[in-house]
Structures are given as C-alpha cells and as structure tokens.
Design an enzyme around this catalytic site. Structure first.
Site, PDB file in Angstrom:
ATOM      1  N   ARG A  76      12.350  86.911  87.053  1.00 33.61           N
ATOM      2  CA  ARG A  76      12.428  86.383  88.407  1.00 33.61           C
ATOM      3  C   ARG A  76      12.816  84.908  88.358  1.00 33.61           C
ATOM      4  O   ARG A  76      12.409  84.180  87.469  1.00 33.61           O
ATOM      5  CB  ARG A  76      11.085  86.526  89.136  1.00 33.61           C
ATOM      6  CG  ARG A  76      10.792  87.933  89.644  1.00 33.61           C
ATOM      7  CD  ARG A  76       9.462  88.010  90.351  1.00 33.61           C
ATOM      8  NE  ARG A  76       8.347  87.738  89.453  1.00 33.61           N
ATOM      9  CZ  ARG A  76       7.708  86.580  89.353  1.00 33.61           C
ATOM     10  NH1 ARG A  76       8.030  85.562  90.134  1.00 33.61           N
ATOM     11  NH2 ARG A  76       6.735  86.434  88.489  1.00 33.61           N
ATOM     12  N   TYR A 204      18.054  92.219  88.629  1.00 28.94           N
ATOM     13  CA  TYR A 204      16.891  92.481  87.768  1.00 28.94           C
ATOM     14  C   TYR A 204      15.556  92.418  88.501  1.00 28.94           C
ATOM     15  O   TYR A 204      15.312  91.500  89.292  1.00 28.94           O
ATOM     16  CB  TYR A 204      16.882  91.467  86.620  1.00 28.94           C
ATOM     17  CG  TYR A 204      15.723  91.664  85.679  1.00 28.94           C
ATOM     18  CD1 TYR A 204      15.762  92.681  84.727  1.00 28.94           C
ATOM     19  CD2 TYR A 204      14.583  90.874  85.768  1.00 28.94           C
ATOM     20  CE1 TYR A 204      14.690  92.886  83.878  1.00 28.94           C
ATOM     21  CE2 TYR A 204      13.514  91.074  84.915  1.00 28.94           C
ATOM     22  CZ  TYR A 204      13.569  92.078  83.972  1.00 28.94           C
ATOM     23  OH  TYR A 204      12.513  92.283  83.130  1.00 28.94           O
ATOM     24  N   LYS A 213       8.071  92.797  94.934  1.00 25.85           N
ATOM     25  CA  LYS A 213       7.533  91.489  95.273  1.00 25.85           C
ATOM     26  C   LYS A 213       8.004  91.024  96.656  1.00 25.85           C
ATOM     27  O   LYS A 213       7.260  90.393  97.395  1.00 25.85           O
ATOM     28  CB  LYS A 213       7.903  90.467  94.191  1.00 25.85           C
ATOM     29  CG  LYS A 213       7.318  90.825  92.810  1.00 25.85           C
ATOM     30  CD  LYS A 213       5.840  90.903  92.877  1.00 25.85           C
ATOM     31  CE  LYS A 213       5.099  91.583  91.755  1.00 25.85           C
ATOM     32  NZ  LYS A 213       5.310  91.263  90.395  1.00 25.85           N
ATOM     33  N   HIS A 233      -1.373  90.536  94.624  1.00 24.32           N
ATOM     34  CA  HIS A 233      -0.804  90.814  93.304  1.00 24.32           C
ATOM     35  C   HIS A 233      -1.931  91.310  92.388  1.00 24.32           C
ATOM     36  O   HIS A 233      -2.408  90.576  91.524  1.00 24.32           O
ATOM     37  CB  HIS A 233      -0.181  89.519  92.769  1.00 24.32           C
ATOM     38  CG  HIS A 233       0.672  89.686  91.556  1.00 24.32           C
ATOM     39  ND1 HIS A 233       0.938  88.644  90.687  1.00 24.32           N
ATOM     40  CD2 HIS A 233       1.339  90.743  91.055  1.00 24.32           C
ATOM     41  CE1 HIS A 233       1.734  89.059  89.720  1.00 24.32           C
ATOM     42  NE2 HIS A 233       1.983  90.336  89.906  1.00 24.32           N
ATOM     43  N   SER A 255       1.728  87.031  86.521  1.00 25.31           N
ATOM     44  CA  SER A 255       2.666  87.900  85.819  1.00 25.31           C
ATOM     45  C   SER A 255       2.477  87.790  84.307  1.00 25.31           C
ATOM     46  O   SER A 255       2.302  86.686  83.781  1.00 25.31           O
ATOM     47  CB  SER A 255       4.091  87.506  86.184  1.00 25.31           C
ATOM     48  OG  SER A 255       4.250  87.577  87.579  1.00 25.31           O
ATOM     49  N   CYS A 257      -0.012  88.670  82.470  1.00 29.68           N
ATOM     50  CA  CYS A 257      -1.350  88.236  82.053  1.00 29.68           C
ATOM     51  C   CYS A 257      -2.344  89.392  81.976  1.00 29.68           C
ATOM     52  O   CYS A 257      -3.561  89.167  82.002  1.00 29.68           O
ATOM     53  CB  CYS A 257      -1.862  87.149  82.980  1.00 29.68           C
ATOM     54  SG  CYS A 257      -0.972  85.591  82.769  1.00 29.68           S
ATOM     55  N   ASP A 284      -0.056  96.608  89.772  1.00 28.91           N
ATOM     56  CA  ASP A 284       0.604  95.339  90.106  1.00 28.91           C
ATOM     57  C   ASP A 284       0.343  94.856  91.531  1.00 28.91           C
ATOM     58  O   ASP A 284       0.233  93.662  91.753  1.00 28.91           O
ATOM     59  CB  ASP A 284       2.123  95.467  89.892  1.00 28.91           C
ATOM     60  CG  ASP A 284       2.826  94.125  89.798  1.00 28.91           C
ATOM     61  OD1 ASP A 284       2.393  93.270  88.996  1.00 28.91           O
ATOM     62  OD2 ASP A 284       3.804  93.906  90.534  1.00 28.91           O
ATOM     63  N   ARG A 382      11.268  95.396  79.932  1.00 27.83           N
ATOM     64  CA  ARG A 382      10.352  96.209  80.739  1.00 27.83           C
ATOM     65  C   ARG A 382      10.646  97.698  80.648  1.00 27.83           C
ATOM     66  O   ARG A 382      11.746  98.106  80.292  1.00 27.83           O
ATOM     67  CB  ARG A 382      10.465  95.794  82.209  1.00 27.83           C
ATOM     68  CG  ARG A 382      10.134  94.314  82.443  1.00 27.83           C
ATOM     69  CD  ARG A 382       9.064  94.118  83.433  1.00 27.83           C
ATOM     70  NE  ARG A 382       8.560  92.744  83.445  1.00 27.83           N
ATOM     71  CZ  ARG A 382       7.391  92.413  83.956  1.00 27.83           C
ATOM     72  NH1 ARG A 382       6.605  93.318  84.485  1.00 27.83           N
ATOM     73  NH2 ARG A 382       6.981  91.164  83.941  1.00 27.83           N
TER      74      ARG A 382
END
Ligand code: GTP
Ligand code: SPV
Ligand code: MN
Length: 602
Positions: A76, A204, A213, A233, A255, A257, A284, A382
């Site tokens: 991102r 992406y 998001k 989140h 993100s 974590c 998420d 990913r």
C-alpha cells in the site's frame, strides 16, 4: 464499444454510473461478473494467456496461480492515499486530504481513455453475507483480471449481489484503473460524501481490491460513525473451552503484526490437554455493532484471506498452510521452475531454480554485490485464499450479525517498552490505550522499516475521518453498549539485549488469551501498575514452555521511567488534533502521567 450481452442489472443509477465511467475510461468491452464457476475457469485461462497468471503444478498446488505485480507496486502507498471530504478538518491531521473536485479531476485525467484496448469488468460485491442488513454492497469497475480473480476470493460477488441490490439499493461506487501503473500518477481516493472510491495507477492489494481497506475500513468507518457502529482493522477468533462453551475476542494489530497468525492459532499441547480449541472468524477486518443483549457483536465482512507469505510455515501457522494448498493466488513470492512457490521462512527447501519476485533468475544462496542474501519472495508477498478452506474456520463465521465479543485487544510491534499483556482499567482508559498505541513499521506499507510510529487502534492508515472524532465515537460506543468488552494491550515482539524475541509467540499466545478471558470473568491474578493490570508473576499458565523466570520478568516489566519518555510521543500526537480532541483523552493522559509520577506532597 461492445457492451456485455448479459448485463445483469435493472438498477438505473448503477447503469448510468457505469455508462459515465465507460465514457471516461473508454474500454473496448464491458463484462459483468456473475460469480459462476464457469466464469472463474474462463477468466483464469485468459489470465494465463495474457501472462498475468502462471498456473502452478496441478498435483502439488491444485487450482493455484502465481502473479507478479509491478516492482514499484508491492505494498500500500499511504502517501498517495487521500480522503476527499468536503472540508479538510473532517479528514483530520493524520489523513492526506484533497478537495473532491481536485481528486476527480486529477484521477480523471489519468483514467481518461486508459481502458482503450482493454475490458472493463463490473464486479458487484457484498461485504458481509449477501442480503443481510449488517452487510454493505459495492460495485467495482476494473480493467485488471488479477483484481477480478482476487475479488472473487476476498468478497461475495456476482448475481446474488445484484439481486440483493434490486432496482434502487445503495452501493459504494468503486472505480479502479491500472492506467500505466505509473507511481507518479497513482492515487487512491475516497469520497465519503459520495460513497465513492477512485483508485488509479496500482494493481496491488489494499490499493486495488477496493472492498478491503478502501470500502470495509475507510468508507465503512464513516458510515459506522453515522449509524452507531465500528469498522475496525481487527481479527476475530473464538476460544472453545472443555465444556464446549466459546468466548470471542477481537484484536487490532497494525499491518504485518500478527492478526492472521493469531486468528488461526493452534493450541500448544499443554493447553490442548485442558480442552481448548481455537476457531477463526476473521483475520483482518471486523464490523462491530451493539447487539440486542447489550453486548458488542463482531462480524467479518470478508470472504477470504489476503495473508503475508514470508514467515508462514507448518510450525508457525499450520492452518494457513492447509488453507493455501488449493484455489489460491500467490503474489510476489518466489516462483520455482517446477511450478511451485516458495518464500523465506516457509516450509521445506527452496526449489533448485526459480525466479524471484521481480522475475529475475534465482537460485538458493544467491548473494548480491555486498554479499547479502537475495530474497526470493518480497517481504510483503501474499496469498489470497478462500476463508472456507481454513481448517479452523468457525461454524459461525457467516452468521450475518457476527459473534458476541468478550475482549478487545490492541497490540503493536515494540522491541522495548510495552509488556507482553496488560488490561485497561475501564472502557475510557481502554480507548486511551488504543489511541496512544504505537508500532514499528513493517513491509506492508511503503516507508522506513522499523521506525516507531503512532498507529491508534491500528487504524492510522484506514480511518476515513478525523481521528479525534473517531476517539470520541469509541468513547460514545462504550456508553451505548451496557456490557462492553474489556480492553487489553499485547506485545509479542519485545526483545532482549541481544535482539532476540523474549516471547515464543504464535500458538503460545493462547497462554495470554487464557489470562485475558479469565480477567473478563473476574479471575486471573494481576498486579496493578501505572499503565494497567499486568499478570501476577505466576498468573500465566506456562506448563510445558521453556522460558526462564528472568525472561518472564522482563516481559511483564513496566518501568515508569521508560513510560515517562513515551508520554512525550503521545502528547505530541494528541496535540495534532487541537481543540477537536475529546477532553476525556486528555484526562486519561493526565491520569497516566500522575500514576507514573505521583505528585509529591509537601
Ligand atoms: P496484514 O495482513 O498486513 O494485516 O498482517 P497481519 O497482522 O495479519 O500479520 P501476520 O499474521 O501475517 O504476521 C506478520 C508477520 O509477523 C509474519 O512474518 C509472522 O510470522 C510474524 N508473527 C506473527 N505472529 C507472531 C508472534 O506471535 N511472534 C513473532 N515473533 N512473530 C509473529
Ligand atoms: C494490510 O496492509 O493491512 C493488509 C494488506 O491487510 S492490504 O490489503 O494491502 O491492505
Ligand atoms: Mn491488514
């Protein structure tokens, strides 16, 4: 222009919006996504033909494909992400802001004619179960087959969504164009007043899969504030005890974590022996709403997982490994010449020969000019996989209203300072704990790795409005819910003086969750510190775990002098919100300050 013969909708506003976008982008063809299997096979074959997909070895990876994104388009780009509210103040000091007219003009200039020679796909999608009053519908227009095939996994798409939308249903207008993937023209724009998202110049992840998001957090957080709920989140998981009773927890970590890992946690032997089972509801995003029983309920609006590959292996996350065995898209991992994929800290040996995430020939042990190993997979590579394939998926993961939440956990990546776990004193203090949290930057966003930045509620990049108002909304939610969850903070990432993690993490994190659930029931021994309740020295069940008492002591240590320094960072951050910051947040700050340094009385 060749318009799709089986245009599926009779929604005049939807159709005229698509016409408008087609007039701007000028695609050769418009194709409506119906969500069928036949369509999936056809589009996958097409993606292989265009080179966007590589089919993996069908025996080892049935139904799986590989995709490599442009090398400057692998995470991102927060600096190119904007909230285009009418007034700058409504975006707040932590968001980039652009006037809506300027956003439409600038992105429009790049989109103009950008789909010539291409197909524009129309993806009707639902965040949440199709047709449920707890769900939100979006329609994404895109010229990327990769996006279409990812959206088909990550969201519920197609004909049933259009049926639910009917002739006049509300939907978020999502326009996405790759254009020429030029980063200097890339813009990810949100128009909360128009319920619209425009994304150009990226193909992406969170930049391009607009349900995730952009809709489910940035736009949804605006709706949630108006409608009295929270878009967060957060992962959602259930912990079943030996009696068969399940309690649910949500956790917000920035993100990369540990959300996916915690959501799919496998109990260590000693806790399995006590009868615990862990169930995955989401990894998420969570939408939390007050339930009729006076509790807060959470549902996962997504349909799949877009998870970090590196570090995922059968030891750290066996359920993720099982989930990605079939029907999965791998992006920017290593591609083996034998039709396999591999990533650093994954399972087994790397393939003898392959191509790295930039498409360069790669062999194991390869080093760069400075003698440093060249990684095969990008650190933010990913997998996209259907949630239904996860062995620990909860039988309630598709309940429209979600599951009742006992505890909310905030957490970050902090080498120092934050103890393994602590409990806030009450809801308002918990909101302060969330608002003042910080974490070290990871590869999930472009920027300097490892830098500590304030990331309130792990929402810094995702809150679609002024975060001062957002903290106020959190406080208000605590008042609106008679029996709100208890709020905790965790840190799996504290390090010793040699730079090694003190806590083993992963499955062992259940030992911490057990204490948390105990605390929710008024059990679990604790000691009071200035920052909150920390487990008493013998409160965590460490059976079967090799960890020294000294390491445990360090993990639970709260040193007022270190926290005193942290206060400066929090104060500076809070000040950015000026008058708009709720007074309650400042009272919490002052209270913490005086608990850390009790005033000396003469
Ligand atoms: P996003 O998908 O970007 O939102 O990330 P996430 O929060 O879901 O993070 P994820 O679970 O994918 O973990 C990111 C990285 O942290 C991986 O490399 C993991 O191996 C690592 N990680 C996850 N949990 C732990 C833990 O308990 N301890 C340690 N040391 N590392 C962990
Ligand atoms: C994150 O960065 O928090 C992710 C991946 O979950 S992305 O979809 O790119 O936002
Ligand atoms: Mn995420």
């Amino acid at each position: 222009m060749d318009t799709d013969s089986h245009a599926l909708s009779h929604h005049p506003k939807l159709k005229s919006w698509i016409d408008e976008c087609a007039k701007l982008c000028k695609p050769d063809r418009i194709v409506w996504i119906d969500g069928s299997e036949e369509e999936k096979n056809r589009l996958e074959a097409e993606a292989v033909k265009t080179g966007e997909f590589v089919k993996l070895d069908d025996k080892k990876f049935p139904g799986c494909f590989y995709h490599r994104s442009s090398s400057n388009d692998v995470a991102r780009t927060e600096h190119l992400t904007f909230i285009c509210s009418r007034r700058k103040e409504d975006a707040g000091p932590t968001n980039n802001w652009m006037p809506p007219e300027e956003g439409y003009r600038r992105a429009g200039a790049t989109l103009a004619g950008s789909m010539k020679g291409r197909t524009m796909y129309v993806i009707p999608f639902s965040m949440g179960v199709v047709g449920s009053p707890f769900s939100k519908i979006g329609v994404q227009l895109t010229d990327s087959l990769y996006v279409v095939l990812n959206m088909r996994i990550m969201t519920r798409v197609g004909k049933p969504v259009l049926d639910a939308l009917g002739n006049d249903g509300e939907f978020t207008k999502c326009l996405h164009g790759k254009a020429d993937l030029d980063i200097s023209k890339r813009l990810i724009l949100h128009f909360p007043d128009d319920n619209a998202i425009w994304s150009v110049g990226s193909g992406y992840g969170g930049n391009a899969l607009l349900g995730k998001k952009c809709l489910a957090l940035r736009i949804a957080s605006n709706l949630a504030r108006k409608e009295g709920w929270l878009a967060e989140h957060m992962l959602i998981l259930g912990i079943e005890d030996k009696t068969g009773h399940t309690e649910y927890i949500t956790a917000a970590f920035p993100s990369a974590c540990g959300k996916t890992n915690l959501a799919m946690l496998v109990a260590p032997e000693a806790l399995k022996a006590k009868g615990y089972k862990v169930w995955t509801v989401g990894d998420d995003i969570a939408w939390l709403k007050p339930g009729p029983d006076g509790r807060l309920w959470a549902m996962n609006p997504e349909f799949g997982f877009f998870g970090v590959a590196p570090g995922t292996n059968s030891r750290t996350n066996p359920h993720a490994m099982d989930t990605v065995r079939k029907n999965t898209i791998f992006t920017n991992t290593l591609l083996g010449k034998d039709g396999s994929v591999w990533w650093e800290d994954g399972d087994g040996e790397p393939p003898a020969e392959g191509w790295d995430w930039m498409g360069r020939p790669w062999t194991p042990g390869q080093k760069d000019a400075e003698g440093k190993p060249i990684v095969g997979a990008h650190p933010n590579s990913r997998f996209t996989a259907p949630a239904s394939q996860c062995p620990s998926i909860s039988s309630h993961w598709q309940d429209p209203q979600g599951v009742p939440i006992s505890a909310v956990i905030f957490g970050g990546r902090r080498q120092h300072l934050a103890p393994l776990v602590y409990q806030s004193f009450d809801w308002a203090h918990g909101v302060f704990v969330g608002a003042s949290m910080a974490s070290e930057r990871t590869a999930a966003q472009v920027g300097k790795l490892g830098e500590v930045r304030r990331d309130p509620m792990a929402m810094l990049p995702f809150c679609g409005y002024n975060m001062a108002d957002y903290f106020g909304h959190w406080l208000e939610m605590g008042r609106a819910v008679p029996n709100p969850p208890k709020i905790f903070h965790v840190n799996w990432f504290r390090k010793d003086e040699n730079g090694k993690f003190l806590w083993p993490g992963y499955g062992e994190n259940l030992r911490v969750l057990e204490w948390i659930l105990g605390r929710c029931k008024g059990q679990g021994k604790a000691q009071k510190t200035p920052i909150g309740h920390v487990p008493a020295a013998d409160a965590l069940d460490l059976t079967g775990l090799k960890i020294s008492p000294k390491a445990m002591e360090k993990l639970l240590d709260v040193r007022p002098e270190d926290w005193d320094q942290e206060l400066d960072g929090v104060e500076g951050f809070f000040r950015r919100f000026d008058e708009r910051m709720p007074q309650e947040m400042w009272s919490q700050f002052q209270n913490l300050k005086s608990r850390l340094k009790p005033p000396v009385h003469a």
